[in-house]
Structures are given as structure tokens and as C-alpha cells.
Design a protein around this motif. Structure first.
Motif, PDB file in Angstrom:
ATOM      1  N   TYR A   1     -18.323   0.942  -9.080  1.00  0.00           N
ATOM      2  CA  TYR A   1     -17.050   0.222  -9.125  1.00  0.00           C
ATOM      3  C   TYR A   1     -17.037  -0.901 -10.162  1.00  0.00           C
ATOM      4  CZ  TYR A   1     -16.015   2.807  -4.894  1.00  0.00           C
ATOM      5  OH  TYR A   1     -15.788   3.821  -3.991  1.00  0.00           O
TER       6      TYR A   1
ATOM      7  N   CYS B   1     -16.292  -2.736 -13.629  1.00  0.00           N
ATOM      8  CA  CYS B   1     -15.157  -2.563 -14.536  1.00  0.00           C
ATOM      9  C   CYS B   1     -15.025  -3.759 -15.463  1.00  0.00           C
ATOM     10  CB  CYS B   1     -13.856  -2.376 -13.748  1.00  0.00           C
ATOM     11  SG  CYS B   1     -13.415  -3.825 -12.744  1.00  0.00           S
ATOM     12  N   THR B   2     -14.280  -3.555 -16.535  1.00  0.00           N
ATOM     13  CA  THR B   2     -13.919  -4.659 -17.430  1.00  0.00           C
ATOM     14  C   THR B   2     -12.415  -4.856 -17.482  1.00  0.00           C
ATOM     15  OG1 THR B   2     -13.971  -3.146 -19.326  1.00  0.00           O
ATOM     16  CG2 THR B   2     -15.974  -4.422 -18.877  1.00  0.00           C
ATOM     17  N   SER B   3     -11.633  -3.824 -17.077  1.00  0.00           N
ATOM     18  CA  SER B   3     -10.170  -3.924 -17.033  1.00  0.00           C
ATOM     19  C   SER B   3      -9.633  -2.942 -16.000  1.00  0.00           C
ATOM     20  CB  SER B   3      -9.560  -3.620 -18.410  1.00  0.00           C
ATOM     21  OG  SER B   3      -9.723  -2.251 -18.715  1.00  0.00           O
ATOM     22  N   ASN B   4      -8.336  -3.045 -15.682  1.00  0.00           N
ATOM     23  CA  ASN B   4      -7.721  -2.165 -14.686  1.00  0.00           C
ATOM     24  C   ASN B   4      -7.813  -0.699 -15.067  1.00  0.00           C
ATOM     25  OD1 ASN B   4      -7.024  -4.222 -12.955  1.00  0.00           O
ATOM     26  ND2 ASN B   4      -4.981  -4.486 -13.787  1.00  0.00           N
TER      27      ASN B   4
ATOM     28  N   ASP C   1     -10.267   0.898 -16.065  1.00  0.00           N
ATOM     29  CA  ASP C   1     -11.540   1.470 -15.621  1.00  0.00           C
ATOM     30  C   ASP C   1     -11.507   1.878 -14.155  1.00  0.00           C
ATOM     31  OD1 ASP C   1     -12.639   0.934 -18.129  1.00  0.00           O
ATOM     32  OD2 ASP C   1     -13.363  -1.047 -17.521  1.00  0.00           O
ATOM     33  N   CYS C   2     -10.440   1.520 -13.441  1.00  0.00           N
ATOM     34  CA  CYS C   2     -10.369   1.744 -11.993  1.00  0.00           C
ATOM     35  C   CYS C   2      -9.411   2.883 -11.655  1.00  0.00           C
ATOM     36  CB  CYS C   2      -9.899   0.466 -11.285  1.00  0.00           C
ATOM     37  SG  CYS C   2     -10.916  -0.990 -11.628  1.00  0.00           S
TER      38      CYS C   2
ATOM     39  N   CYS D   1      -9.140  -4.292 -11.181  1.00  0.00           N
ATOM     40  CA  CYS D   1     -10.395  -4.915 -11.621  1.00  0.00           C
ATOM     41  C   CYS D   1     -10.343  -6.417 -11.345  1.00  0.00           C
ATOM     42  CB  CYS D   1     -10.588  -4.645 -13.117  1.00  0.00           C
ATOM     43  SG  CYS D   1     -12.211  -5.158 -13.722  1.00  0.00           S
TER      44      CYS D   1
ATOM     45  N   TYR E   1     -15.401  -5.903 -10.773  1.00  0.00           N
ATOM     46  CA  TYR E   1     -15.499  -4.751  -9.884  1.00  0.00           C
ATOM     47  C   TYR E   1     -14.111  -4.246  -9.495  1.00  0.00           C
ATOM     48  CZ  TYR E   1     -20.477  -5.458  -9.453  1.00  0.00           C
ATOM     49  OH  TYR E   1     -21.805  -5.567  -9.741  1.00  0.00           O
ATOM     50  N   CYS E   2     -14.009  -2.914  -9.323  1.00  0.00           N
ATOM     51  CA  CYS E   2     -12.756  -2.298  -8.867  1.00  0.00           C
ATOM     52  C   CYS E   2     -12.634  -2.518  -7.364  1.00  0.00           C
ATOM     53  CB  CYS E   2     -12.755  -0.798  -9.170  1.00  0.00           C
ATOM     54  SG  CYS E   2     -12.823  -0.387 -10.925  1.00  0.00           S
TER      55      CYS E   2
END
Length: 199
Positions: free
Chosen positions: A32, A34-37, A39-40, A46, A50-51
Motif C-alpha cells: 500500500y 504510494c506517492t500520489s493518489n 498509485d492507489c 494516498c 500509504y494508500c
């Protein structure tokens, strides 16, 4: 017998203590991270790397539950398909690439700001009775726009013939479409005449 009861009590106490402390363990799965939304998955956002599960209604990428606003971000990497603004929310819908969005339905929402930012980025748009602000850039970005029942509708098309070939605007008190020339098919303009802005 007394010794057995003591051992049993100690065992039960130990299990209870172990159960309580296991709830305090903070395990974060790299699955989970992440670096941005983007990635989720669609139901997570994010936060702090983390997501996490998102309390926002689907299909909102983010939202403000107090102000009842919903942001929906759709792209080639994260296409949304058909988009429906949640009941009672004011939606900002960003469709940034070809096939980012399918049909967009704002009929149950509390108005929509929609950007179809490339050729074939959106399909049919239904504003419903509330206000809509629509921007379309690119060939067939907005093939069909229905603002006929909207209390206020503004449409900006880079090329009306190619970007927005089919537009239905609200009617003014004179019974003419709410656009600068008062003829069907042109981009909607809420400043065009009486009752073109009545939200």
C-alpha cells in the motif's frame, strides 16, 4: 484441583494480554506504499505515503464531506468509465486523456464542473437540473452535452463542430437557447438572456 484452576486462570490472563497488545502492533504493508493518489486503487487515497481506505463516496478521488464537494480525476492510467456525481455533492470532474471518462451523469448531484481535456476524453454529458460548467478540448472531446434542464450552463469548446457536435442548452424566457446567437447547437452561455442563470 486448586493448582489447575490457578494455571488455567494464568493462561487465560496471558491470552487476554497477548490479544490486547496485538491490537497495538502497527504493521504497514509495502503493498500500500504510494506517492500520489494515482498509485492507489479507486477506493483508497494516498496519505502519509500509504494508500488508505477513503471515506469518500464512489467515484470521488477525494472529497470534503462537510462542504459536500467531490473531486473525480480520470486519466489514461486511471480511466473511470461512466461517471455519476454522488447524490447531493458538487463535483469537479477531470477527464484528461482519450477514453478517460465514459458517460457523465450529474442529474443527482448538486452541480458539476467538467473538463474533457483531450480528444475522445468524454462521452455523453447529462447536467440534470443543477448548474454545469463544461470545458472541452480536442476532437470529439464532448460528443453530446445535455444542459436543457440545467438552471445555469456554461460550455467552452475549443472547436464547436469537432469538440462539441451536439449541445442542448436551457431556454431563455424568449424560448430561445441560452447562447450568444439564440440558435440550437451553439455553446451554452448563462449570460445570454433572461432566465439563463436561475440557480
Amino acid at each position: 484441583m486448586k493448582a489447575f484452576a490457578i494455571v488455567l486462570s494464568l493462561a487465560m490472563f496471558g491470552l487476554a494480554a497477548l490479544s490486547a497488545t496485538s491490537c497495538l502492533v502497527n504493521r504497514r504493508s509495502e503493498t500500500y506504499a504510494c506517492t500520489s493518489n494515482s498509485d492507489c486503487d479507486n477506493d483508497r487515497s494516498c496519505e502519509n505515503g500509504y494508500c488508505v481506505e477513503d471515506p469518500c463516496p464512489s467515484p470521488c478521488s477525494s472529497c470534503d464531506l462537510t462542504d459536500r464537494t467531490c473531486q473525480i480525476e480520470c486519466s489514461a492510467n486511471k480511466p473511470c468509465g461512466d461517471v455519476k456525481c454522488p447524490v447531493g455533492f458538487r463535483c469537479t470532474i477531470q477527464c484528461s486523456n482519450a477514453n478517460a471518462c465514459g458517460n457523465i451523469d450529474c442529474a443527482e448531484g448538486n452541480g458539476c464542473d467538467i473538463t474533457c481535456g483531450g480528444g475522445l476524453s468524454c462521452q455523453g454529458i447529462n447536467c440534470g437540473a443543477n448548474a454545469c460548467d463544461i470545458t472541452c478540448n480536442g476532437t470529439a472531446a464532448c460528443p453530446s452535452i445535455d444542459c436543457a434542464n440545467s438552471c445555469k450552463c456554461d460550455v467552452d469548446c475549443s472547436n464547436t463542430t469537432n469538440s462539441c457536435p451536439s449541445i442542448s442548452c436551457p431556454l431563455s424566457t424568449a424560448g430561445k437557447p441560452c447562447n450568444q446567437d439564440g440558435v440550437p447547437g451553439e455553446v451554452c452561455d448563462s449570460t445570454a438572456g433572461p432566465a439563463c442563470s436561475k440557480c
